[in-house]
Structure formats: structure tokens, C-alpha cells
Design a protein around this motif. Sequence first.
Motif, short mmCIF file in Angstrom:
data_model
loop_
_atom_site.label_atom_id
_atom_site.label_comp_id
_atom_site.label_asym_id
_atom_site.label_seq_id
_atom_site.Cartn_x
_atom_site.Cartn_y
_atom_site.Cartn_z
N MET A 38 0.82 -1.21 0.00
CA MET A 38 0.00 0.00 0.00
C MET A 38 0.86 1.26 0.00
O MET A 38 0.56 2.22 -0.71
N VAL A 39 1.94 1.28 0.79
CA VAL A 39 2.84 2.43 0.81
C VAL A 39 3.52 2.59 -0.55
O VAL A 39 3.64 3.71 -1.06
N THR A 40 3.94 1.50 -1.14
CA THR A 40 4.56 1.55 -2.46
C THR A 40 3.58 2.07 -3.51
O THR A 40 3.93 2.92 -4.35
N PHE A 41 2.35 1.59 -3.45
CA PHE A 41 1.33 2.05 -4.39
C PHE A 41 1.03 3.53 -4.19
O PHE A 41 0.90 4.29 -5.17
N ALA A 42 0.92 3.97 -2.95
CA ALA A 42 0.65 5.39 -2.66
C ALA A 42 1.79 6.27 -3.18
O ALA A 42 1.54 7.33 -3.76
N ALA A 43 3.03 5.84 -2.98
CA ALA A 43 4.17 6.60 -3.48
C ALA A 43 4.14 6.66 -5.00
O ALA A 43 4.41 7.72 -5.60
N TRP A 44 3.78 5.57 -5.64
CA TRP A 44 3.70 5.55 -7.10
C TRP A 44 2.62 6.52 -7.60
O TRP A 44 2.83 7.26 -8.56
N SER A 50 2.12 13.92 -9.70
CA SER A 50 2.87 15.18 -9.69
C SER A 50 3.82 15.30 -10.88
O SER A 50 4.31 16.39 -11.15
N GLY A 51 4.10 14.22 -11.54
CA GLY A 51 5.05 14.24 -12.65
C GLY A 51 6.49 14.32 -12.18
O GLY A 51 7.39 14.58 -12.96
N TYR A 52 6.70 14.12 -10.90
CA TYR A 52 8.03 14.17 -10.30
C TYR A 52 8.68 12.80 -10.43
O TYR A 52 8.00 11.78 -10.43
N THR A 53 9.99 12.76 -10.53
CA THR A 53 10.68 11.48 -10.57
C THR A 53 11.48 11.30 -9.28
O THR A 53 11.73 12.27 -8.56
N LEU A 54 11.87 10.10 -9.01
CA LEU A 54 12.63 9.82 -7.80
C LEU A 54 13.98 10.53 -7.83
O LEU A 54 14.43 11.08 -6.82
N SER A 59 17.56 14.68 -5.77
CA SER A 59 18.40 15.84 -6.07
C SER A 59 17.95 17.08 -5.31
O SER A 59 18.77 17.81 -4.76
N SER A 60 16.65 17.31 -5.25
CA SER A 60 16.13 18.46 -4.52
C SER A 60 16.42 18.36 -3.03
O SER A 60 16.79 19.35 -2.39
N VAL A 61 16.25 17.19 -2.47
CA VAL A 61 16.51 16.99 -1.04
C VAL A 61 17.99 17.20 -0.75
O VAL A 61 18.35 17.85 0.24
#
Length: 81
Positions: A38-44, A50-54, A59-61
Motif C-alpha cells: 500500500m505504501v509503495t502504491f501510494a508513493a507511485w 505530480s510528474g516528479y521522478t525519484l 536531487s532536490s533533497v
Amino acid sequence: MGDRLFDRQRTVHEILGGGLVADVILWRQKNLTLGILMVTFAAWVVFEGSGYTLLSLVSSVLLLLFAILFIWAKSAAVLNR
């Protein structure tokens, strides 16, 4: 001998390490496995929406972390600490 794969000497659980990871992979701890899924699915869903990539998130962090550390070091030098 029904729990052995292809009549091997070791069980699949033993081959996978016999610990918590093996329990999760083999669905022996259903609540934990379902929680991880469920956590993996929510993150996906969040990343897709958002169109953001990992890579861009990491990089932002890291950029934010470096900026905070730079400001911290400069303020310590100015305040003589």
C-alpha cells in the motif's frame, strides 16, 4: 514434504534467508506485506500525479541539505562557535 520446492533439501523460506524478508515475500506476515504494498502504491500514485521522478526528488533533497549545511557553517563562523 509438501513445503519443499521440487523435493529440495531446503524450504523456499530457508533459501530466502528464513527471516522477516522471507516472511514478507512469502506472505506469511500478511499485514506487513499488505502495508508495504500500500505504501509503495501510494508513493507511485503521488509520483505519477505530480510528474516528479525519484531522481529529481533526491536531487532536490540533497540540494536543500547542502544549502542548510552551508548556512549553518557560515553562521557558526560568523558567531564564533
